[in-house]
Design an enzyme around this catalytic site. Structure first.
Site, PDB file in Angstrom:
ATOM      1  N   LYS A  39      64.881  39.620  41.246  1.00  0.00           N
ATOM      2  CA  LYS A  39      65.084  39.041  39.525  1.00  0.00           C
ATOM      3  C   LYS A  39      63.410  38.786  39.081  1.00  0.00           C
ATOM      4  CE  LYS A  39      62.557  35.329  38.828  1.00  0.00           C
ATOM      5  NZ  LYS A  39      61.673  35.637  37.192  1.00  0.00           N
TER       6      LYS A  39
ATOM      7  N   GLU B 121      41.326  34.050  39.268  1.00  0.00           N
ATOM      8  CA  GLU B 121      41.719  35.272  38.849  1.00  0.00           C
ATOM      9  C   GLU B 121      41.723  34.498  37.792  1.00  0.00           C
ATOM     10  OE1 GLU B 121      44.580  38.011  40.136  1.00  0.00           O
ATOM     11  OE2 GLU B 121      46.039  36.808  39.785  1.00  0.00           O
TER      12      GLU B 121
ATOM     13  N   GLY C 210      66.236  35.212  34.437  1.00  0.00           N
ATOM     14  CA  GLY C 210      66.192  33.840  35.075  1.00  0.00           C
ATOM     15  C   GLY C 210      65.101  33.329  35.279  1.00  0.00           C
TER      16      GLY C 210
ATOM     17  N   CYS D 215      46.350  42.342  39.075  1.00  0.00           N
ATOM     18  CA  CYS D 215      45.648  42.094  40.354  1.00  0.00           C
ATOM     19  C   CYS D 215      44.860  42.563  41.182  1.00  0.00           C
ATOM     20  CB  CYS D 215      47.067  42.155  40.826  1.00  0.00           C
ATOM     21  SG  CYS D 215      47.886  43.219  41.731  1.00  0.00           S
TER      22      CYS D 215
ATOM     23  N   GLU E 112      52.759  39.593  47.745  1.00  0.00           N
ATOM     24  CA  GLU E 112      50.912  40.472  47.438  1.00  0.00           C
ATOM     25  C   GLU E 112      50.782  39.917  45.791  1.00  0.00           C
ATOM     26  OE1 GLU E 112      49.236  42.378  44.441  1.00  0.00           O
ATOM     27  OE2 GLU E 112      50.733  43.349  43.295  1.00  0.00           O
TER      28      GLU E 112
END
Length: 473
Positions: free
Chosen positions: A169, A378, A200, A278, A244
């Site tokens: 996905k 973040e 989706g 990240c 992650e």
């Protein structure tokens, strides 16, 4: 105008049962460049069923058969590298210099998985037991928008190397990139059902993958909040989960570092992937008695960073992926000012000369305390915090004072000194005196930056289960 109106199930492009459509936006111009038809729960169930049918035979495939398959996939994706590059620049706004790296990395992921597989012992003797590493089953792979092709190919390569079949996905915001990647994978001629790809929404396709009993393993890259939801959803079926997640990575500039090179490098670490990474080093820690020097050097580096058309080879920072993300970053810049941080460069609004596009002014704050929101959360944009420390013990404490632990950078005039400090940092990856990368070393985070590891042997074993076979002596 692109119209992505098919998904990939059981070795073929098929019309989805879902009818919801989403716009695809070029973030550099804000123009609508296409639409994608989103799969629904029924489409997800069909994809899971296809992967489940294909798994028993594929799980029995030999190491040499999987290696050959991975080499075919490498060649197929490499052949479309230019198309992946172009789609990444147009749909994501990734600067062309980075987009070209992502395209090559996506293809290389299959060679790296093959290399890991060549050296991996699936059977080993431990005492009187023969321990066999077996594929866990059907894996659900959920990937983000900030490096679409790379995440799809890396996760797929590792799962296939282990003997798993998969349902992917990808982010619905990356449908053009996904289409190019899917076409490339299809051209490799794999047996039907080994991989299935359903565009989706996360709350539809992702939710089904996370809770379905026939999905044995989830590998997810994305936000910490969504990662927690996935783990909760998988608890009832005790899914194996690799997450992650987010980061608020520190770059620790030690007193013996050459500030003339270290501070610009620290800025580069924070602006990776336009700040939409990240592992971006958005907290820059400097000795308090050298703050003025650090501010001057950091201001110069931030103001020199070229923001603009991602197709321009000189561009270092492209647009944010969407208006929502642009507004999110603006909110954090505003919050930093409200909290009392000192705005050194940048600020709210678009950079001068850019009237359209989701561009952010590269921003630098000083006078930041580690308990401020801009130092804790973040941001996922080109916004940096200069934080001072008294001594090395204080630097280590500040660096570790975060719920995250994905990556850290230590800059010093001595590798030994940097290593001594780096050994005390709570992060899944610590870079010493540079922005290095080792694609076979494990990647993942401590604390709320995730669970498990990707890449190399550690990544492969996340898709395997050990079986002990013990016979009478």
């Amino acid at each position: 105008m692109r119209n992505i109106d098919q998904i990939y199930i059981d070795g073929a492009f098929v019309t989805p049962h879902g009818r919801e459509q989403a716009e695809l936006i070029n973030p550099a111009t804000e123009a609508v460049i296409g639409h994608v038809t989103l799969g629904d729960r029924e489409d997800t169930l069909r994809a899971i069923a296809a992967a489940k049918r294909a798994w028993p035979a594929y799980a029995r495939s030999t190491k040499s058969e999987r290696i050959a398959l991975l080499h075919r996939l490498h060649a197929a994706v490499l052949a479309r590298a230019d198309d992946i590059n172009a789609a990444t620049t147009e749909e994501y706004g990734g600067p062309v210099s980075r987009a070209s790296w992502v395209a090559r990395y996506a293809a290389e992921a299959f060679l790296l998985a093959a290399k890991t597989l060549e050296q991996y012992p699936f059977t080993r003797q431990i005492g009187s037991a023969q321990v066999v590493m077996e594929p866990v089953g059907v894996a659900g792979l959920i990937t983000p928008w900030n490096s679409n092709a790379g995440f799809i190919c890396n996760k797929l390569a590792t799962a296939l190397a282990a003997g798993c079949t998969v349902v992917i996905k990808p982010s619905e915001m990356s449908a053009i990139q996904t289409q190019v990647v899917t076409e490339a994978l299809h051209s490799a001629g794999l047996p039907p059902g080994l991989f299935n790809i359903v565009n989706g929404r996360g709350d539809v396709v992702g939710a089904e993958l996370s809770s379905h009993p026939d999905i044995a393993k989830i590998s997810f890259t994305g936000s910490t909040a969504v990662g927690k939801a996935i783990q909760r959803a998988g608890a009832n079926t005790l899914k194996r989960v690799t997450l992650e997640l987010g980061g608020k990575s520190p770059t620790v500039v030690l007193d013996d570092a050459n500030f003339a090179t270290a501070i610009p490098l620290a800025v580069t670490a924070g602006f990776q992937n336009s700040g939409q990474a990240c592992l971006a080093g958005t907290r820059i820690l400097v000795p308090e008695h050298r703050l003025d020097e650090a501010i001057a050097l950091a201001r110069a580096a931030v103001e020199a960073a070229k923001v603009g058309d991602p197709r321009d080879a000189a561009t270092e920072i492209g647009p944010m992926v969407s208006r929502k993300q642009w507004e999110r970053v603006q909110g954090y810049i505003r919050k930093g000012t409200e909290e009392g941080a000192r705005l050194i460069a940048g600020g709210e609004g678009r950079p001068a000369g850019l009237a359209a596009g989701f561009y952010v002014r590269p921003t630098l704050f000083a006078g930041v305390r580690n308990d401020m929101v801009i130092a804790r959360e973040e941001i996922f944009g080109p916004v940096l915090c200069l934080i001072t420390y008294r001594d090395e013990e204080d630097a280590i404490a500040i660096a570790n004072d975060t719920v995250y632990g994905l990556q850290a950078v230590v800059l010093s005039g001595s590798d030994e000194h940097a290593l001594a400090v780096g050994s005390r940092l709570q992060a899944g990856r610590v870079l010493i005196n540079g922005l290095h990368h080792e694609p076979l070393a494990p990647f993942g985070g401590f604390k709320q930056s995730g669970i498990g590891r990707e890449f190399g042997t550690f990544g492969l074993e996340a898709y395997l289960e050990p079986k002990s076979v013990i016979r009478a002596a």
